[in-house]
Design a protein around this motif. Structure first.
Motif, PDB file in Angstrom:
ATOM      1  N   ILE A 265      35.270  69.361  11.347  1.00 37.87           N
ATOM      2  CA  ILE A 265      36.685  69.764  11.374  1.00 37.87           C
ATOM      3  C   ILE A 265      36.813  71.257  11.684  1.00 37.87           C
ATOM      4  N   ALA A 266      35.985  72.081  11.025  1.00 32.79           N
ATOM      5  CA  ALA A 266      36.034  73.524  11.266  1.00 32.79           C
ATOM      6  C   ALA A 266      35.691  73.845  12.716  1.00 32.79           C
ATOM      7  N   GLY A 267      34.745  73.080  13.284  1.00 32.40           N
ATOM      8  CA  GLY A 267      34.377  73.284  14.681  1.00 32.40           C
ATOM      9  C   GLY A 267      35.496  72.923  15.637  1.00 32.40           C
ATOM     10  N   LYS A 268      36.307  71.929  15.257  1.00 30.95           N
ATOM     11  CA  LYS A 268      37.444  71.557  16.104  1.00 30.95           C
ATOM     12  C   LYS A 268      38.439  72.700  16.220  1.00 30.95           C
TER      13      LYS A 268
ATOM     14  N   VAL B 277      32.773  78.217  10.482  1.00 32.04           N
ATOM     15  CA  VAL B 277      31.664  77.298  10.765  1.00 32.04           C
ATOM     16  C   VAL B 277      30.337  77.909  10.331  1.00 32.04           C
ATOM     17  N   ALA B 278      30.113  79.165  10.690  1.00 30.39           N
ATOM     18  CA  ALA B 278      28.853  79.835  10.348  1.00 30.39           C
ATOM     19  C   ALA B 278      28.674  79.941   8.836  1.00 30.39           C
ATOM     20  N   THR B 279      29.754  80.266   8.133  1.00 28.71           N
ATOM     21  CA  THR B 279      29.681  80.382   6.673  1.00 28.71           C
ATOM     22  C   THR B 279      29.388  79.027   6.043  1.00 28.71           C
ATOM     23  N   MET B 280      30.027  77.989   6.525  1.00 29.30           N
ATOM     24  CA  MET B 280      29.745  76.637   6.022  1.00 29.30           C
ATOM     25  C   MET B 280      28.293  76.250   6.260  1.00 29.30           C
ATOM     26  N   GLU B 281      27.814  76.531   7.465  1.00 28.63           N
ATOM     27  CA  GLU B 281      26.443  76.152   7.810  1.00 28.63           C
ATOM     28  C   GLU B 281      25.443  76.875   6.912  1.00 28.63           C
ATOM     29  N   ASN B 282      25.703  78.128   6.624  1.00 27.17           N
ATOM     30  CA  ASN B 282      24.800  78.905   5.769  1.00 27.17           C
ATOM     31  C   ASN B 282      24.858  78.463   4.318  1.00 27.17           C
ATOM     32  N   GLU B 283      26.056  78.109   3.826  1.00 29.63           N
ATOM     33  CA  GLU B 283      26.231  77.779   2.421  1.00 29.63           C
ATOM     34  C   GLU B 283      25.884  76.332   2.089  1.00 29.63           C
ATOM     35  N   SER B 284      26.069  75.415   3.043  1.00 28.86           N
ATOM     36  CA  SER B 284      25.919  73.999   2.736  1.00 28.86           C
ATOM     37  C   SER B 284      24.494  73.610   2.390  1.00 28.86           C
ATOM     38  N   VAL B 285      23.513  74.350   2.906  1.00 28.94           N
ATOM     39  CA  VAL B 285      22.128  74.004   2.605  1.00 28.94           C
ATOM     40  C   VAL B 285      21.808  74.215   1.126  1.00 28.94           C
ATOM     41  N   ASN B 286      22.669  74.932   0.407  1.00 27.85           N
ATOM     42  CA  ASN B 286      22.450  75.177  -1.014  1.00 27.85           C
ATOM     43  C   ASN B 286      23.114  74.138  -1.911  1.00 27.85           C
ATOM     44  N   ILE B 287      23.779  73.138  -1.313  1.00 24.54           N
ATOM     45  CA  ILE B 287      24.480  72.129  -2.102  1.00 24.54           C
ATOM     46  C   ILE B 287      23.575  70.916  -2.262  1.00 24.54           C
ATOM     47  N   ALA B 288      22.987  70.779  -3.438  1.00 21.50           N
ATOM     48  CA  ALA B 288      21.955  69.775  -3.662  1.00 21.50           C
ATOM     49  C   ALA B 288      22.464  68.336  -3.592  1.00 21.50           C
ATOM     50  N   LYS B 289      23.742  68.115  -3.906  1.00 15.59           N
ATOM     51  CA  LYS B 289      24.220  66.727  -3.974  1.00 15.59           C
ATOM     52  C   LYS B 289      24.443  66.094  -2.608  1.00 15.59           C
ATOM     53  N   TYR B 290      24.336  66.890  -1.539  1.00 15.47           N
ATOM     54  CA  TYR B 290      24.479  66.342  -0.195  1.00 15.47           C
ATOM     55  C   TYR B 290      23.125  66.341   0.498  1.00 15.47           C
ATOM     56  N   ALA B 291      22.919  65.329   1.332  1.00 15.43           N
ATOM     57  CA  ALA B 291      21.617  65.163   1.965  1.00 15.43           C
ATOM     58  C   ALA B 291      21.542  65.752   3.373  1.00 15.43           C
ATOM     59  N   SER B 292      22.584  66.430   3.810  1.00 16.08           N
ATOM     60  CA  SER B 292      22.607  66.970   5.173  1.00 16.08           C
ATOM     61  C   SER B 292      21.477  67.976   5.379  1.00 16.08           C
ATOM     62  N   SER B 293      20.651  67.736   6.395  1.00 14.86           N
ATOM     63  CA  SER B 293      19.577  68.676   6.695  1.00 14.86           C
ATOM     64  C   SER B 293      20.127  69.841   7.503  1.00 14.86           C
ATOM     65  N   LYS B 294      19.403  70.945   7.451  1.00 13.42           N
ATOM     66  CA  LYS B 294      19.838  72.116   8.226  1.00 13.42           C
ATOM     67  C   LYS B 294      19.817  71.793   9.719  1.00 13.42           C
ATOM     68  N   ASN B 295      18.866  70.983  10.152  1.00 15.74           N
ATOM     69  CA  ASN B 295      18.793  70.596  11.561  1.00 15.74           C
ATOM     70  C   ASN B 295      20.029  69.801  11.975  1.00 15.74           C
ATOM     71  N   LEU B 296      20.475  68.883  11.095  1.00 14.15           N
ATOM     72  CA  LEU B 296      21.659  68.095  11.412  1.00 14.15           C
ATOM     73  C   LEU B 296      22.894  68.982  11.504  1.00 14.15           C
ATOM     74  N   LEU B 297      23.053  69.890  10.541  1.00 11.53           N
ATOM     75  CA  LEU B 297      24.223  70.761  10.536  1.00 11.53           C
ATOM     76  C   LEU B 297      24.232  71.679  11.751  1.00 11.53           C
TER      77      LEU B 297
END
Length: 264
Positions: free
Chosen positions: A30-33, A132-152
């Protein structure tokens, strides 16, 4: 009346997102849109400044403005539950940038104001990119989600192509309006960025058969512009053709990005 009802339907569809719990991948999508919409709005304004004040252009402008506003609301209401205060602060900056840009859009469509819209869209793009950049940097620290850094990162790259597709038309129109070398240089740079990104995405290890098919459709659309490369980069293609081709290319990349965002 038909366009009005369509605008309302789009607005209601987007607004329902705020009631759902979104994943980091969906939020980045959504942020990328927003990056894309900042350019799509500018593109429609520049088309009008060039004298193309038709139903298709007016529809793009109206609906893009509605969706941008709804997406800001979605990002704002979901950012703190998915991310942290850094993301919320970045969204607030984008919201303020949008308010300033929206005021410029109300000015009469002429060459002078078109330059202001071009500059304003770049400022809005910058703030959207920061989200987008801030989300990408911060999301890798959220343990309850399985999104890999490569996917993001892949979602970011794919989503960026939606924006670049629109930006290609923005700078094509700017080159015709202002005839500045810097606008032609930007057009050329955007063209090459899309070309290179398509090859990168095509060879991504995350690709499913559906993703590969969607990327193939984007390649086919872009190939039409590549076949007219010299004329396109020199500003000798019909603005209507570029307007429609870049909208189709954006839809192609939107499909690719959506498929990536559902890989969680």
């Amino acid at each position: 009346m038909k366009n009005f009802l369509l605008s309302i339907a789009v607005a209601l569809t987007v607004s329902t997102i705020t009631a759902q719990q979104l994943s980091p991948a969906q939020m980045i999508n959504i942020a990328g849109k927003q990056r894309m919409l900042s350019q799509k709005i500018a593109k429609a304004y520049l088309m009008k400044a060039l004298g193309y004040n038709n139903a298709s252009v007016n529809k793009d402008l109206s609906i893009s403005k509605i969706i941008f506003q709804r997406n800001i609301e979605t990002l704002s209401s979901n950012s703190t539950s998915v991310f942290n205060s850094k993301v919320k602060s970045a969204v607030d900056v984008e919201s303020n940038s949008w308010k300033s840009f929206a005021r410029i859009l109300e000015l009469p469509q002429n060459k002078n104001n078109a330059n202001r819209v071009l500059q304003g869209s770049n400022e809005l793009l910058k703030s959207a990119q920061n989200v987008v950049a801030t989300m990408e940097n911060e999301s890798v620290n959220i343990a309850k989600y399985a999104s890999s850094k490569n996917l993001l990162s892949t979602i970011n790259l794919s989503g960026k192509q939606r924006m670049l597709s629109q930006r290609a038309c923005v700078y094509y129109l700017a080159a015709k309006l202002f005839n500045k070398k810097s606008n032609f240089d930007m057009l050329s740079a955007v063209f090459h960025d899309i070309d290179n990104a398509l090859l990168t995405l095509l060879n991504n290890d995350l690709n499913s058969p559906d993703v590969e098919e969607a990327i193939g459709n984007a390649l086919l659309t872009f190939e039409d512009l590549r076949s007219k490369r010299e004329s396109f980069l020199n500003g000798n293609v019909s603005p209507e053709l570029v307007f429609e081709a870049t909208n189709t290319l954006t839809k192609n990349f939107d499909k690719v990005t959506h498929l990536y965002s559902e890989l969680n």
